[in-house]
Design a protein around this motif. Structure first.
Motif, PDB file in Angstrom:
ATOM      1  N   PHE A  89      44.700  31.378  40.130  1.00 56.51           N
ATOM      2  CA  PHE A  89      44.742  32.389  41.180  1.00 56.51           C
ATOM      3  C   PHE A  89      44.110  33.680  40.679  1.00 56.51           C
ATOM      4  O   PHE A  89      43.982  33.901  39.479  1.00 56.51           O
ATOM      5  N   GLY A  90      43.756  34.530  41.638  1.00 59.83           N
ATOM      6  CA  GLY A  90      43.160  35.812  41.268  1.00 59.83           C
ATOM      7  C   GLY A  90      42.050  36.213  42.224  1.00 59.83           C
ATOM      8  O   GLY A  90      41.815  37.398  42.440  1.00 59.83           O
TER       9      GLY A  90
ATOM     10  N   THR B 228      42.958  34.059  32.294  1.00 59.37           N
ATOM     11  CA  THR B 228      41.614  33.722  31.820  1.00 59.37           C
ATOM     12  C   THR B 228      40.672  34.852  32.213  1.00 59.37           C
ATOM     13  O   THR B 228      40.506  35.150  33.409  1.00 59.37           O
ATOM     14  N   ASP B 229      40.064  35.501  31.219  1.00 59.74           N
ATOM     15  CA  ASP B 229      39.181  36.639  31.504  1.00 59.74           C
ATOM     16  C   ASP B 229      37.874  36.180  32.154  1.00 59.74           C
ATOM     17  O   ASP B 229      37.305  35.159  31.779  1.00 59.74           O
ATOM     18  N   ILE B 230      37.412  36.955  33.130  1.00 62.33           N
ATOM     19  CA  ILE B 230      36.105  36.725  33.773  1.00 62.33           C
ATOM     20  C   ILE B 230      35.399  38.068  33.897  1.00 62.33           C
ATOM     21  O   ILE B 230      36.049  39.129  33.857  1.00 62.33           O
ATOM     22  N   GLU B 231      34.100  38.054  34.047  1.00 60.43           N
ATOM     23  CA  GLU B 231      33.368  39.310  34.213  1.00 60.43           C
ATOM     24  C   GLU B 231      32.090  39.093  35.014  1.00 60.43           C
ATOM     25  O   GLU B 231      31.565  37.983  35.112  1.00 60.43           O
TER      26      GLU B 231
ATOM     27  N   GLU C  79      44.619  33.876  37.031  1.00 53.40           N
ATOM     28  CA  GLU C  79      45.996  33.719  36.568  1.00 53.40           C
ATOM     29  C   GLU C  79      46.500  32.298  36.770  1.00 53.40           C
ATOM     30  O   GLU C  79      46.354  31.720  37.842  1.00 53.40           O
ATOM     31  N   GLU C  80      47.095  31.753  35.737  1.00 53.25           N
ATOM     32  CA  GLU C  80      47.855  30.515  35.840  1.00 53.25           C
ATOM     33  C   GLU C  80      49.319  30.918  35.968  1.00 53.25           C
ATOM     34  O   GLU C  80      49.943  31.368  34.994  1.00 53.25           O
ATOM     35  N   VAL C  81      49.843  30.803  37.147  1.00 56.71           N
ATOM     36  CA  VAL C  81      51.147  31.376  37.451  1.00 56.71           C
ATOM     37  C   VAL C  81      52.248  30.628  36.706  1.00 56.71           C
ATOM     38  O   VAL C  81      52.340  29.393  36.757  1.00 56.71           O
TER      39      VAL C  81
ATOM     40  N   ALA D 277      36.418  37.659  50.586  1.00 58.98           N
ATOM     41  CA  ALA D 277      37.158  37.413  49.350  1.00 58.98           C
ATOM     42  C   ALA D 277      37.534  38.752  48.730  1.00 58.98           C
ATOM     43  O   ALA D 277      36.838  39.757  48.907  1.00 58.98           O
ATOM     44  N   THR D 278      38.649  38.762  48.023  1.00 57.57           N
ATOM     45  CA  THR D 278      39.091  39.961  47.311  1.00 57.57           C
ATOM     46  C   THR D 278      39.596  39.571  45.925  1.00 57.57           C
ATOM     47  O   THR D 278      40.124  38.471  45.728  1.00 57.57           O
ATOM     48  N   THR D 279      39.426  40.467  44.994  1.00 51.79           N
ATOM     49  CA  THR D 279      39.994  40.310  43.652  1.00 51.79           C
ATOM     50  C   THR D 279      40.183  41.707  43.079  1.00 51.79           C
ATOM     51  O   THR D 279      39.951  42.714  43.766  1.00 51.79           O
TER      52      THR D 279
END
Length: 487
Positions: free
Chosen positions: A269-270, A218-221, A206-208, A107-109
């Motif tokens: 997505f992301g 939408t922020d994630i951490e 991302e909601e494209v 996986a990549t982000t």
């Protein structure tokens, strides 16, 4: 004891005839030893390969069906064809199958961290969407929109370590648990951190939208613990890539698949997931295909298996195994016939001797026991010598035969890769020779205990049957008739 002593005396007295029988038994034993050693070792190698690797599955879009679907759904004047994609959720779901030997996910982000000081930070960020436009003067200006990042976060991708381009530093370990990561030694030192420190990494899903500016985020951490660093001799920038901090390979953060996958959200997505599936056996392809179709795989995708690479690896050894089995059957069949004929001739020459023993009152069972004891002694001697000779001959014979099988398999693979008239690239599904799959070119042969037991059993059974069949023809005659025929 008398029977054994008498048998040994008869062996010496009839040594010429017994040497001939012993020679046949010896040849049979050496042949069977060699063939069984090859067969048993080949079986072990095939089982080991199937257990460790399986058969790789490829899920790819069939472009002909993609075009047909696009034409069917097209309502405007311009035909728009989009590359179909499989969602990260579906890829993980497909891997939950009993037909698979294993599933390998990567996986990549993209991400940022206030605690990290990226290499080439002054060159700016990257990884996000951008728009290009021309000014009145004709200059091309690239405007970045949306989110942009300094770091690429990768999970499950250690190919550079396997290829020797990256190496863990002393005291480091690969990330094994959730929220563990490793970074380059340069990035650790430029950031003033040490192994064991925890960093906060932020990203976004991302909601494209219909345009990059209209996408919603939408922020994630994550809070990741640095469990190690690595030295890196890869090129900082891939050929043709724009030079910025995000593209610099020294800024990559490596973590576990579980760390990234827990942030996946349906429809957003992301986090890009890639999967490799390995069937337990190529024959399970149809069943696995039906299962993933039920789980939601679109009809435009083809599910194929890398049977060429599988056959390339296992095929030569399976061919060697089949040859050894056939050889054992032929040797035993012809050997049994020849041994029976020789034993029959030898017993007929001793017909008078048997008649005298019968006339003296010796029971049939004792005569049979004596003759069987003679055969047993010959077989034992041949067995001891044959095991040694067969054990020495097995490895060079295997090397020669395996080399021929590998050459035949590679020739067949090359012939299969020739594009037939009218075939399309999507039908070919890639060239298996481009992979790193290599055939099993070395097979270390050894004489195991089970092989010795099998050989001893075969030798005793073969010699006993041939002896009993021939001697029963003699002992059924009355002693007086045997002596009269002699006179």
């Amino acid at each position: 004891m008398y029977i054994v002593k008498n048998a040994l005396q008869n062996l010496v007295r009839n040594r010429g005839r017994n040497l001939m029988i012993g020679g046949i038994i010896f040849v049979i034993i050496v042949s069977v030893v060699t063939a069984l050693m090859i067969n048993n070792t080949a079986n072990g190698a095939i089982t080991d390969y199937k257990t460790r690797f399986g058969s790789e599955v490829n899920i790819s879009p069939n472009m002909q069906r993609v075009q047909e679907e696009a034409m069917k759904n097209n309502t405007g004047d311009n035909l728009i064809i989009r590359q179909p994609k499989i969602s990260s959720e579906d890829l993980i779901k497909f891997g939950e199958s009993d037909y698979l030997q294993s599933s390998i996910y990567t996986a990549t982000t993209k991400g940022n961290s206030d605690q990290l000081n990226p290499i080439d930070k002054e060159k700016g960020t990257g990884g996000g969407p951008s728009l290009s436009s021309k000014t009145e003067g004709g200059d091309l200006i690239t405007e970045q929109v949306g989110r942009n990042y300094y770091h690429k976060i990768m999970a499950g991708d250690y190919m550079d370590f396997e290829n020797g381009l990256r190496e863990l530093t002393t005291g480091s370990s690969y990330p094994k648990n959730r929220d563990e990561c490793i970074i380059s030694k340069e990035l650790l030192e430029s950031s003033g951190l040490k192994i064991g420190d925890t960093i906060t990494v932020t990203s976004a899903l991302e909601e494209v939208g219909d345009t990059p500016e209209n996408s919603n985020y939408t922020d994630i951490e994550w809070k990741m613990t640095i469990v190690g660093t690595y030295t890196d001799i890869t090129d900082e920038y891939s050929a043709g890539m724009m030079e910025n901090a995000y593209a610099n390979r020294r800024n990559e953060i490596l973590t576990t698949f579980e760390t990234l996958s827990e942030k996946i959200v349906d429809g957003l997505f992301g986090i890009e997931v890639a999967a490799k599936y390995y069937l337990k056996n190529p024959d399970l392809l149809d069943a696995f295909t039906a299962e993933v179709k039920e789980k939601g795989l679109e009809s435009v995708f083809d599910v194929t298996t890398d049977s060429s690479s599988y056959s390339k690896v296992v095929g030569p050894v399976e061919g060697l195994k089949n040859i050894s089995v056939t050889f054992v059957i032929i040797v035993l069949a012809f050997g049994a016939i020849i041994l029976a004929l020789l034993s029959s001739i030898a017993i007929r020459e001793r017909k008078y001797e048997i008649g005298v023993l019968r006339a003296m009152g010796m029971k049939k069972s004792k005569i049979l026991a004596g003759l069987w004891c003679e055969t047993l002694v010959i077989t034992t001697i041949c067995l001891i010598i044959g095991l040694g000779v067969g054990g020495l001959a097995a490895q060079p014979v295997t090397n020669m035969m395996l080399e021929q099988q590998v050459a035949a398999a590679e020739e067949a693979a090359n012939n299969n890769n020739i594009l037939s008239p009218g075939a399309s690239l999507t039908q070919i599904g890639g060239n298996p020779d481009e992979s790193n799959t290599q055939p099993l070119k070395n097979l270390d042969i050894s004489l195991e205990l089970m092989t010795i037991i099998e050989i001893v059993g075969i030798a005793l059974l073969l010699s006993s049957l041939s002896g009993i069949i021939t001697t029963r023809k003699i002992v059924k005659y009355e002693p007086i008739k045997i002596l009269m025929e002699r006179n």
